[in-house]
Every structure is written in C-alpha cells, then in structure tokens.
Design a protein around this motif. Structure first.
Motif, PDB file in Angstrom:
ATOM      1  N   ALA A  89       0.633  -0.998  -0.269  1.00 21.90           N
ATOM      2  CA  ALA A  89      -0.450  -0.034   0.124  1.00 21.90           C
ATOM      3  C   ALA A  89       0.771   1.369  -0.290  1.00 21.90           C
ATOM      4  N   ALA A  90       2.062   1.339   0.830  1.00 23.95           N
ATOM      5  CA  ALA A  90       2.734   2.127   0.567  1.00 23.95           C
ATOM      6  C   ALA A  90       3.345   2.521  -0.395  1.00 23.95           C
TER       7      ALA A  90
ATOM      8  N   ASP B 194       2.373   1.708  -3.194  1.00 22.83           N
ATOM      9  CA  ASP B 194       1.334   2.417  -4.588  1.00 22.83           C
ATOM     10  C   ASP B 194       1.366   3.670  -4.174  1.00 22.83           C
ATOM     11  N   VAL B 195       1.166   3.933  -2.894  1.00 20.36           N
ATOM     12  CA  VAL B 195       1.573   6.378  -2.757  1.00 20.36           C
ATOM     13  C   VAL B 195       2.324   6.377  -3.137  1.00 20.36           C
TER      14      VAL B 195
ATOM     15  N   LYS C 234       1.896   5.653  -8.211  1.00 16.10           N
ATOM     16  CA  LYS C 234       0.806   7.118  -7.438  1.00 16.10           C
ATOM     17  C   LYS C 234       1.178   8.395  -7.536  1.00 16.10           C
ATOM     18  N   ARG C 235       2.174   8.919  -6.803  1.00 16.62           N
ATOM     19  CA  ARG C 235       2.384   9.549  -6.754  1.00 16.62           C
ATOM     20  C   ARG C 235       3.510  11.035  -7.557  1.00 16.62           C
TER      21      ARG C 235
END
Length: 222
Positions: free
Chosen positions: A192-193, A195-196, A199-200
């Motif tokens: 999850a981290a 993916d952040v 995405k950024r």
C-alpha cells in the motif's frame, strides 16, 4: 570508424564510507546487487547474473573485468573505499559525448553509496520514469536541492527518505528537451505504501514528459 562507433573511454568513481570488503561484496553478490543496481523490471535478476556472474572475470583482488576491456575495482581500507568503473583508451572526438554505459555507472554508483552509507532496511522497490523533458523540468520535479554528478546526472534524498536519481542524455542545464530517466529507490515499504509513491510520481510525470512511461516490477524480489 566514426567517433560515434568508437568505444568511449571513461573513469567514473565514487567514495564510500564503508569498508573495502563490504563494498566488494555489494558489487559481486547477486542478492546485494539487487539492492542497488539498476531499477525494478521483471528481467532485472537475469540481467544482474549475466553482467556480474556470467560475463565478469576476476582480474585482480577487488577487480572484475569484461570482454570489452572495461573493469570495476574497489580500493580502500576497513573504513573507507573508492569504487571505480573504467574503460581505458584514448578519447576519440568529443570527450563529453554521451555514453550510456558511462552515465549508467554514474547513476548506479550513487545508488550503491546510498545503500552502504544510509543502510536502508527492507526490500528495495523502485519507480523508473522515462520520457522527454528538459533537465530543468526534471530537476524541479525532484522537489528539492539536488547534487550534481557530472553534467548529466543529479540526485537527492527526498523528504520521505527515498533516493531520487535524475539522468539525461544531454546536460541537465540545457533548455532543450531530451530523453530523461528518473529512478526513485524506496526500501521497506509494504504494498500500500509503495502504491502511494508510485501514484504520486506517475501523476507528476505523466502530464510533464512527452512519451512518458512508468516502470516497476510486477513481483519485487525478496
């Protein structure tokens, strides 16, 4: 033979605050190479094995070489080391002309030093951005003051502790757009981290660069 076809000699070196033996392990052991060399894509492990195991020959203590005469060596003592990537020869034509292998070593040795000095924990995962932009645009995208390593490479550690290495095929100060590559190295992030982070950077890079591409591995190695 034209200048463009003549292998360009180079000598790229970096000082590392780590012992010679530790650095030598990092440039010869595939599991450690995986923590700094290149960027994530599904063929990275095979590339590391091909370059550093199948094609490399040990030519002297702490020196490995390849068929084209280039070599990588580590010198130093128990506390400090210097890593040098060298292709010997006489300069033909413009000594500042772009050479992909030379500039690749310049970027990768920055990544090696980061691993050995900062000692980040956990699995390394990267975001690899490519596309057409100016060096100034890429440097501004990094979001902070960068350190130059030659004319075409710069780096910084961002506010989240990720290493960002920016490389262009022309001087990063040039006002004209050209091919750019940015490697963001993260360590110890869960899915999850990561993916952040992905995405950024994707949202910032895609509208900025022509023919923008974002690459990461489908299944990062342990």
């Amino acid at each position: 033979m034209t200048d463009e076809l003549t292998p360009k000699p180079y000598a790229v070196e970096i000082a590392v605050n780590a012992g010679r033996d530790r650095v030598w392990e990092a440039v010869t052991q595939p599991a450690l190479l995986r923590r700094w060399f290149g960027w994530d894509y599904d063929g990275l492990d095979a590339e590391i094995r091909h370059i550093f195991v199948e094609e490399a020959t040990l030519r002297a203590p702490e020196r490995m070489g390849w068929a084209d005469g280039s070599y990588l060596e580590v010198t130093g003592d128990d506390d400090h080391a210097v890593v040098r990537a060298v292709r010997e020869g006489r300069h033909a034509g413009d000594p500042d002309r772009y050479d992909a292998i030379e500039e690749g070593w310049r970027s990768f040795l920055i990544q090696l030093r980061h691993l050995l000095q900062e000692k980040p924990q956990g699995v390394r995962r990267t975001v690899y951005l490519t596309g057409t932009a100016t060096g100034r645009q890429a440097l501004a995208l990094a979001g902070g003051p960068t350190t130059r390593a030659g004319r075409r490479v710069a780096w910084l550690v961002d506010g989240d502790g990720h290493l960002v290495v920016i490389a262009g095929r022309q001087d990063l100060g040039c006002a004209e757009a050209g091919h750019m590559e940015i490697v963001i190295s993260t360590y110890g992030l869960d899915g999850a981290a990561f993916d952040v982070v992905l995405k950024r950077w994707s949202e910032r890079w895609t509208p900025l660069a022509g023919e923008a591409r974002i690459t990461t591995a489908g299944d990062p190695a342990p």
